[in-house]
Design a protein around this motif. Sequence first.
Motif, PDB file in Angstrom:
ATOM      1  N   SER A  57       0.827  -1.211   0.000  1.00 57.65           N
ATOM      2  CA  SER A  57       0.000   0.000   0.000  1.00 57.65           C
ATOM      3  C   SER A  57       0.860   1.260   0.000  1.00 57.65           C
ATOM      4  N   LEU A  58       2.096   1.147   0.450  1.00 65.14           N
ATOM      5  CA  LEU A  58       2.976   2.309   0.487  1.00 65.14           C
ATOM      6  C   LEU A  58       3.503   2.688  -0.892  1.00 65.14           C
ATOM      7  N   THR A  59       3.368   1.778  -1.860  1.00 67.42           N
ATOM      8  CA  THR A  59       3.853   2.068  -3.207  1.00 67.42           C
ATOM      9  C   THR A  59       2.732   2.483  -4.157  1.00 67.42           C
ATOM     10  N   ASP A  60       1.467   2.420  -3.684  1.00 70.49           N
ATOM     11  CA  ASP A  60       0.348   2.850  -4.521  1.00 70.49           C
ATOM     12  C   ASP A  60       0.366   4.358  -4.684  1.00 70.49           C
ATOM     13  N   THR A  61      -0.239   4.813  -5.763  1.00 68.52           N
ATOM     14  CA  THR A  61      -0.350   6.247  -6.002  1.00 68.52           C
ATOM     15  C   THR A  61      -1.326   6.837  -4.988  1.00 68.52           C
ATOM     16  N   PRO A  62      -0.923   7.862  -4.248  1.00 69.52           N
ATOM     17  CA  PRO A  62      -1.842   8.474  -3.279  1.00 69.52           C
ATOM     18  C   PRO A  62      -3.045   9.108  -3.975  1.00 69.52           C
ATOM     19  N   GLY A  63      -4.172   9.089  -3.297  1.00 69.65           N
ATOM     20  CA  GLY A  63      -5.370   9.739  -3.833  1.00 69.65           C
ATOM     21  C   GLY A  63      -6.233   8.837  -4.683  1.00 69.65           C
ATOM     22  N   ASN A  64      -6.034   7.529  -4.610  1.00 68.52           N
ATOM     23  CA  ASN A  64      -6.853   6.610  -5.391  1.00 68.52           C
ATOM     24  C   ASN A  64      -8.256   6.445  -4.823  1.00 68.52           C
ATOM     25  N   TYR A  65      -8.453   6.728  -3.563  1.00 69.14           N
ATOM     26  CA  TYR A  65      -9.733   6.475  -2.905  1.00 69.14           C
ATOM     27  C   TYR A  65     -10.315   7.781  -2.384  1.00 69.14           C
ATOM     28  N   PRO A  66     -11.651   7.858  -2.283  1.00 69.28           N
ATOM     29  CA  PRO A  66     -12.272   9.108  -1.817  1.00 69.28           C
ATOM     30  C   PRO A  66     -11.825   9.542  -0.417  1.00 69.28           C
ATOM     31  N   TRP A  67     -11.553   8.581   0.474  1.00 66.89           N
ATOM     32  CA  TRP A  67     -11.163   8.951   1.833  1.00 66.89           C
ATOM     33  C   TRP A  67      -9.729   9.472   1.912  1.00 66.89           C
ATOM     34  N   GLU A  68      -8.986   9.408   0.804  1.00 64.05           N
ATOM     35  CA  GLU A  68      -7.632   9.948   0.783  1.00 64.05           C
ATOM     36  C   GLU A  68      -7.606  11.425   0.369  1.00 64.05           C
ATOM     37  N   HIS A  69      -8.777  11.977   0.084  1.00 65.13           N
ATOM     38  CA  HIS A  69      -8.899  13.382  -0.296  1.00 65.13           C
ATOM     39  C   HIS A  69      -9.520  14.155   0.869  1.00 65.13           C
ATOM     40  N   PRO A  70      -9.461  15.470   0.836  1.00 64.33           N
ATOM     41  CA  PRO A  70     -10.135  16.240   1.890  1.00 64.33           C
ATOM     42  C   PRO A  70     -11.639  15.930   1.897  1.00 64.33           C
ATOM     43  N   SER A  71     -12.202  15.883   3.089  1.00 68.74           N
ATOM     44  CA  SER A  71     -13.619  15.557   3.251  1.00 68.74           C
ATOM     45  C   SER A  71     -14.501  16.655   2.676  1.00 68.74           C
ATOM     46  N   LYS A  72     -15.676  16.249   2.195  1.00 70.72           N
ATOM     47  CA  LYS A  72     -16.636  17.216   1.674  1.00 70.72           C
ATOM     48  C   LYS A  72     -17.213  18.059   2.811  1.00 70.72           C
ATOM     49  N   TYR A  73     -17.476  17.409   3.952  1.00 71.50           N
ATOM     50  CA  TYR A  73     -18.035  18.122   5.103  1.00 71.50           C
ATOM     51  C   TYR A  73     -17.029  18.124   6.245  1.00 71.50           C
ATOM     52  N   THR A  74     -16.766  19.317   6.761  1.00 68.35           N
ATOM     53  CA  THR A  74     -15.897  19.439   7.931  1.00 68.35           C
ATOM     54  C   THR A  74     -16.646  20.066   9.098  1.00 68.35           C
ATOM     55  N   ASP A  75     -17.818  20.618   8.828  1.00 73.45           N
ATOM     56  CA  ASP A  75     -18.624  21.253   9.852  1.00 73.45           C
ATOM     57  C   ASP A  75     -19.708  20.282  10.319  1.00 73.45           C
ATOM     58  N   PHE A  76     -19.881  20.182  11.633  1.00 70.82           N
ATOM     59  CA  PHE A  76     -20.850  19.248  12.216  1.00 70.82           C
ATOM     60  C   PHE A  76     -22.269  19.529  11.714  1.00 70.82           C
ATOM     61  N   MET A  77     -22.681  20.776  11.711  1.00 77.34           N
ATOM     62  CA  MET A  77     -24.047  21.133  11.302  1.00 77.34           C
ATOM     63  C   MET A  77     -24.294  20.823   9.830  1.00 77.34           C
ATOM     64  N   ASP A  78     -23.311  21.101   8.985  1.00 74.17           N
ATOM     65  CA  ASP A  78     -23.472  20.802   7.558  1.00 74.17           C
ATOM     66  C   ASP A  78     -23.619  19.305   7.336  1.00 74.17           C
ATOM     67  N   ALA A  79     -22.789  18.527   8.015  1.00 74.27           N
ATOM     68  CA  ALA A  79     -22.831  17.071   7.851  1.00 74.27           C
ATOM     69  C   ALA A  79     -24.136  16.501   8.396  1.00 74.27           C
ATOM     70  N   SER A  80     -24.585  16.974   9.557  1.00 71.77           N
ATOM     71  CA  SER A  80     -25.826  16.439  10.125  1.00 71.77           C
ATOM     72  C   SER A  80     -27.036  16.846   9.280  1.00 71.77           C
ATOM     73  N   THR A  81     -27.015  18.031   8.706  1.00 72.55           N
ATOM     74  CA  THR A  81     -28.089  18.451   7.800  1.00 72.55           C
ATOM     75  C   THR A  81     -28.109  17.570   6.556  1.00 72.55           C
ATOM     76  N   PHE A  82     -26.939  17.254   6.030  1.00 75.33           N
ATOM     77  CA  PHE A  82     -26.847  16.365   4.872  1.00 75.33           C
ATOM     78  C   PHE A  82     -27.465  15.008   5.195  1.00 75.33           C
ATOM     79  N   VAL A  83     -27.108  14.422   6.342  1.00 76.87           N
ATOM     80  CA  VAL A  83     -27.639  13.111   6.731  1.00 76.87           C
ATOM     81  C   VAL A  83     -29.152  13.195   6.905  1.00 76.87           C
ATOM     82  N   TRP A  84     -29.627  14.232   7.574  1.00 77.50           N
ATOM     83  CA  TRP A  84     -31.067  14.409   7.803  1.00 77.50           C
ATOM     84  C   TRP A  84     -31.825  14.457   6.475  1.00 77.50           C
ATOM     85  N   ASN A  85     -31.307  15.227   5.532  1.00 84.09           N
ATOM     86  CA  ASN A  85     -31.964  15.339   4.220  1.00 84.09           C
ATOM     87  C   ASN A  85     -31.952  14.009   3.479  1.00 84.09           C
TER      88      ASN A  85
END
Length: 163
Positions: A19-47
């Motif tokens: 895994s150390l030789t793979d190209t970084p950024g192949n998976y969504p969790w290797e990128h910055p998160s879409k939601y960093t604010d608690f309220m934004d994330a909880s609103t997204f889940v609620w919707n």
Amino acid sequence: MKYEEPTINPFDAPIPGQSLTDTPGNYPWEHPSKYTDFMDASTFVWNRLHISNNNKKIIALMKMGVPIESLTRTTLFGGFINGLWNPDLAIMLAPTVAKMYLAIAQAAKLEDITLDLPKKQIKNLVGEIMALKNTSSKKQKAKVEEFEDDVVKGLMSRKSEEE
């Protein structure tokens, strides 16, 4: 359908450090998160939970006895895998998302909801399955095959009480 034990090849696995030789950024969790604010994330889940089709599926799962804890963990892990939030925000969201599922259950007037499965019950279930699998009687093997057929079909293929 008869269940056949899959053959396991112990050499069909990544080598240590691969895994150390793979190209970084192949998976969504290797990128910055879409939601960093608690309220934004909880609103997204609620919707997302209140989309009509999703709401019906959630209620059906709760009627079948799927624990709210399992639904919460699945929602949060799915969000992490898809790069919506990081593990820290997922941990912070857990109580809120569980309350969202409880609110849906209350709105649907569900009476018998399962919050979580006790560890003792999980151990008993696993023990029963292993005991059935290790037995040699034809009747018991038939029960195991029937159980495995149900598992292969999945929860969503079962008929609901309304049908």
